[in-house]
Design an enzyme around this catalytic site. Sequence first.
Site, PDB file in Angstrom:
ATOM      1  N   LYS A   1      -3.608  -7.374  -3.003  1.00 23.59           N
ATOM      2  CA  LYS A   1      -3.828  -5.975  -2.614  1.00 23.59           C
ATOM      3  C   LYS A   1      -5.316  -5.682  -2.386  1.00 23.59           C
ATOM      4  CE  LYS A   1       0.427  -4.318  -4.786  1.00 23.59           C
ATOM      5  NZ  LYS A   1       1.053  -3.309  -5.700  1.00 23.59           N
TER       6      LYS A   1
ATOM      7  N   TYR B   1       7.450  -0.591   1.576  1.00 22.48           N
ATOM      8  CA  TYR B   1       7.729   0.150   0.340  1.00 22.48           C
ATOM      9  C   TYR B   1       8.822   1.198   0.527  1.00 22.48           C
ATOM     10  CZ  TYR B   1       3.799  -1.914  -2.245  1.00 22.48           C
ATOM     11  OH  TYR B   1       2.951  -2.773  -2.911  1.00 22.48           O
TER      12      TYR B   1
ATOM     13  N   ASN C   1      -2.959  -2.575  -8.789  1.00 21.98           N
ATOM     14  CA  ASN C   1      -2.443  -3.652  -9.642  1.00 21.98           C
ATOM     15  C   ASN C   1      -2.447  -5.020  -8.956  1.00 21.98           C
ATOM     16  OD1 ASN C   1      -0.271  -3.325  -7.980  1.00 21.98           O
ATOM     17  ND2 ASN C   1       1.184  -2.764  -9.577  1.00 21.98           N
TER      18      ASN C   1
ATOM     19  N   HIS D   1       1.308  -7.942  -5.006  1.00 23.52           N
ATOM     20  CA  HIS D   1       2.745  -7.664  -4.869  1.00 23.52           C
ATOM     21  C   HIS D   1       3.509  -8.976  -4.884  1.00 23.52           C
ATOM     22  CE1 HIS D   1       6.588  -6.351  -3.191  1.00 23.52           C
ATOM     23  NE2 HIS D   1       6.513  -7.430  -2.439  1.00 23.52           N
TER      24      HIS D   1
ATOM     25  N   GLU E   1      10.963  -9.120   3.337  1.00 23.88           N
ATOM     26  CA  GLU E   1       9.500  -9.005   3.386  1.00 23.88           C
ATOM     27  C   GLU E   1       8.865 -10.139   4.192  1.00 23.88           C
ATOM     28  OE1 GLU E   1       8.604  -8.573  -0.806  1.00 23.88           O
ATOM     29  OE2 GLU E   1       9.584  -6.611  -0.862  1.00 23.88           O
TER      30      GLU E   1
HETATM   31  P1  DAT Z   1       6.020  -3.925  -8.917  1.00 25.55           P
HETATM   32  O1  DAT Z   1       4.853  -4.046  -7.952  1.00 25.55           O
HETATM   33  O2  DAT Z   1       5.644  -4.381 -10.297  1.00 25.55           O
HETATM   34  O3  DAT Z   1       7.281  -4.539  -8.410  1.00 25.55           O
HETATM   35  P2  DAT Z   1       7.306  -1.341  -8.381  1.00 25.55           P
HETATM   36  O4  DAT Z   1       8.161  -2.049  -7.379  1.00 25.55           O
HETATM   37  O5  DAT Z   1       7.981  -0.533  -9.440  1.00 25.55           O
HETATM   38  O6  DAT Z   1       6.293  -2.343  -9.103  1.00 25.55           O
HETATM   39  O7  DAT Z   1       6.302  -0.338  -7.609  1.00 25.55           O
HETATM   40  C1  DAT Z   1       5.694  -0.757  -6.385  1.00 25.55           C
HETATM   41  C2  DAT Z   1       4.256  -0.364  -6.431  1.00 25.55           C
HETATM   42  O8  DAT Z   1       4.138   1.046  -6.525  1.00 25.55           O
HETATM   43  C3  DAT Z   1       3.485  -0.900  -7.653  1.00 25.55           C
HETATM   44  O9  DAT Z   1       3.051  -2.227  -7.489  1.00 25.55           O
HETATM   45  C4  DAT Z   1       2.335   0.072  -7.692  1.00 25.55           C
HETATM   46  C5  DAT Z   1       3.000   1.387  -7.306  1.00 25.55           C
HETATM   47  N1  DAT Z   1       3.438   2.089  -8.532  1.00 25.55           N
HETATM   48  C6  DAT Z   1       4.554   1.861  -9.241  1.00 25.55           C
HETATM   49  N2  DAT Z   1       4.632   2.659 -10.314  1.00 25.55           N
HETATM   50  C7  DAT Z   1       3.524   3.430 -10.266  1.00 25.55           C
HETATM   51  C8  DAT Z   1       3.000   4.460 -11.078  1.00 25.55           C
HETATM   52  N3  DAT Z   1       3.659   4.876 -12.175  1.00 25.55           N
HETATM   53  N4  DAT Z   1       1.826   5.014 -10.736  1.00 25.55           N
HETATM   54  C9  DAT Z   1       1.164   4.616  -9.628  1.00 25.55           C
HETATM   55  N5  DAT Z   1       1.599   3.638  -8.808  1.00 25.55           N
HETATM   56  C10 DAT Z   1       2.752   3.060  -9.114  1.00 25.55           C
HETATM   57 MG    MG Z   2       8.521  -3.970  -6.814  1.00 24.52          MG
END
Ligand code: DAT
Ligand code: MG
Length: 155
Positions: free
Chosen positions: A11, A51, A114, A117, A128
């Site tokens: 990212k 997303y 974070n 991905h 994807e």
């Molecule tokens: P992951 O990337 O661990 O699979 P996810 O699919 O639940 O997580 O969410 C996709 C992305 O969205 C994640 O990498 C960062 C963002 N995200 C998720 N939860 C969030 C939160 N509580 N606050 C801010 N960004 C968030």
């Molecule tokens: Mg995810």
Amino acid sequence: MPMETTFLFIKPDAVQRGLAGNIIARIEAKGLTIVGTKMVQVSPELAKAHYAEHAERSFFPTLLAFVTSSPVIALAVRGVNAISVCRNLIGATNGQKAAPGTIRGDLGMSAGNNLIHGSDSPEAAAKELALWFKAGEIQPYDRTINNWVYDPSDL
Ligand code: DAT
Ligand code: MG
């Protein structure tokens, strides 16, 4: 060996922080094979398609702004059980809660910024990989060192 290919992208925060090499080194050292890579300035359309499942979440606008803010490095990564192995290497979504030893646990402090991905299922990986890579951009080769990485009796 039953190989799987997963989709990852490093990212904008990790690229800007100069952590791409550290992250790629972890993936290679684990024994996984990088079979596709390119730098991408993500368009709003690509971000929305990638997303789509999060479109109703409160953080969606922030997430789109973040992933389109600066280039990312897309990766196709091959290995036995590569999807779950990469998810385990990446760690929990929030870097403050992710286990030490994981990419997010070692390198991050945020849920949004974070670092990386990773596809979470075979269906997501197929979707994807097709969204991010064109035909011919993935070279599904096996590293000759795989004989030292895998034990056939494990499979
Ligand atoms: P992951 O990337 O661990 O699979 P996810 O699919 O639940 O997580 O969410 C996709 C992305 O969205 C994640 O990498 C960062 C963002 N995200 C998720 N939860 C969030 C939160 N509580 N606050 C801010 N960004 C968030
Ligand atoms: Mg995810």
